[in-house]
Design an enzyme around this catalytic site. Sequence first.
Site, PDB file in Angstrom:
ATOM      1  N   LYS A 145     -19.930  -7.625  15.598  1.00  0.00           N
ATOM      2  CA  LYS A 145     -19.485  -6.367  14.974  1.00  0.00           C
ATOM      3  C   LYS A 145     -20.638  -5.382  14.838  1.00  0.00           C
ATOM      4  CE  LYS A 145     -15.970  -8.224  11.856  1.00  0.00           C
ATOM      5  NZ  LYS A 145     -15.839  -8.600  10.440  1.00  0.00           N
ATOM      6  N   GLU A 173     -13.392 -10.103   7.437  1.00  0.00           N
ATOM      7  CA  GLU A 173     -14.016  -9.210   6.471  1.00  0.00           C
ATOM      8  C   GLU A 173     -13.729  -7.786   6.949  1.00  0.00           C
ATOM      9  OE1 GLU A 173     -18.247  -9.613   5.823  1.00  0.00           O
ATOM     10  OE2 GLU A 173     -18.223  -7.925   4.417  1.00  0.00           O
ATOM     11  N   ARG A 178     -16.721 -20.555  19.002  1.00  0.00           N
ATOM     12  CA  ARG A 178     -16.354 -19.142  19.078  1.00  0.00           C
ATOM     13  C   ARG A 178     -16.182 -18.728  20.541  1.00  0.00           C
ATOM     14  NH1 ARG A 178     -19.050 -16.063  15.766  1.00  0.00           N
ATOM     15  NH2 ARG A 178     -19.065 -14.185  17.011  1.00  0.00           N
TER      16      ARG A 178
END
Length: 571
Positions: free
Chosen positions: A286, A41, A276
Amino acid sequence: MNTERNDAAAAAPSNFIRNIVDEDNRNSKWSGRVETRFPPEPNGYLHIGHAKSICLNFGIARDYGGVCHLRFDDTNPEKESVEYVESIVDAVRWLGFDWAKDGKTHLYYASDYYDRLYEYAELLIERGKAYVDSQSAEQMRATRGSLTEPGTPSPYRDRTPEENLDLFRRMKAGEFEEGAHVLRAKIDMSSPNLNMRDPALYRIRYAHHYRTGDRWCVYPMYDYTHCISDALEGITHSLCTLEFEDHRPLYDWILDELADAGVFTRPLPQQIEFSRLNLTYAITSKRKLLQLVTEGHVDGWDDPRMPTIVGVRRRGFTPDSIRLFCDRIGVTKVDSWIDMSVFEGALRDDLDDKAPRTAAVLDPVKLIIDNFPADLAEPCTAPVHPHHPERGERTFPITRELWIERDDFMETPPKGYFRLFPGNKVRLRYGYVIECTGAEKDEHGNVVAVHCNYFPDSRSGTEGANNYKVKGNIHWVSATHALPVEVRLYDRLFKEAQPDAGGRDFLEALNPDSKRVVQAYLEPGGEKMQPEDRCQFERHGYFVADRYDSKPGKPVFNRIVGLRDSWGKPA
Ligand code: ATP
Ligand code: MG
């Protein structure tokens, strides 16, 4: 099938995802086609966690002769921007990957699918698979149930397709306020999986989108967009992190419904989850990285201490070392923490062979060779790389006054100290053996110059050199020829291994000594270094010429990492 691809795939370290791809190939599920995607994104800069996903997705495509798409998953208009898109494109390219195959560029934007996503939503409504809910957000939350209790169907759940279609079109036309209605999938309010309890597909947002402007005031949700984007692009294996495991039934439900409706043909893309990357002494959220930047705890997204791709690039990490790191950590389904030393180790292993050697004195004190002629500059030579004689030699002068490291001299040495102290002999690397005679001090007792005499017959590389047995070997640069440079000694940004574990305030774990700037002296020749050139400062570690602050003839250096892992150990 082409054998080259089999060779590459067979040579790569295997993992459960490659096993699935191999199995699909054996069964000809996709006729040998392998298409993956990396779907960021554009709401921030990529970080080292994304590098794992990039190496995985692009690596599989490369090894199986397929292609990996770069897709911007841009359906949250408020947070996204062209600046982020550009930085992501740069980061993926810099890591060594691209998204072209057979002359076609596979760069996509989910926002390019808005028309089709909308059309399919109408189709689901017509087929009785989606409805407009007019409850408030609180009501929807309250009626969703819990892990132990089923949800309660919305009073609007049985609206007719005609009524739903009319309301959905009016949502799109901008007749309602934000939050007045949402489009929901009609699945199962008592499903044990909360994601299947009539999840939202569309919401009303009067927001400007960086690509579609003000054209839309209804935006599709991530879960709805993602699977459809995969199917539209012909993705075969859709790899994502473990937190999406519980979303997989929804991914499959949406695609199945649309396949039943004739929109897609089977087989449908398969979502596969992997763990992850969590890296110690770093943060890979983020939102938290943004906070570090906006609150000024670091000097920007590309601060060399940041775990962003632009940050580690500026710090001096190489694309090869990052890919090596990702290969080493592998891909599993078990969440774990990878130690920062593994990342740093990959850099050392990459640069040990590549980096030319040079001498730099980071904490300088004068060394005066009292019996050395004042006007002499005698050339000394050293290999550019100790294991690669073919890379040639470097030449630098030895003179009467040199710079040495302050801690290479001690007036009263502890046991086991073999460097300079009065009466002791050491070798000046690639030069002569010297004997320390004492030191000059200022009025505060600080050493301002160390004195010694040299032995003219002890020069390195000559026969006489062997007559001297010394335990210490120190580096130096000529005080009259050295290049003064700024060196930034970076250290880990956090002093604790898991700065944000357990919902803790990660700012409290910031390392106050993560950046120290020193004025150092570099071996002559260093002025030729270009931005992003890397080298090993002998005895110190790996350094890079800063890509932004270096000027022609005047490089500024960042410490990438020390020669060995000494973190947390006494100096
Ligand atoms: P956000 O909180 O904004 O959703 P994100 O880290 O999930 O952040 P995306 O842009 O959605 O960011 O991520 C793009 C891809 O990178 C996704 O497929 C995601 O699963 C993967 N990814 C993100 N963080 C990691 C990580 N730490 N390790 C491995 N893959 C990751
Ligand atoms: Mg995400």
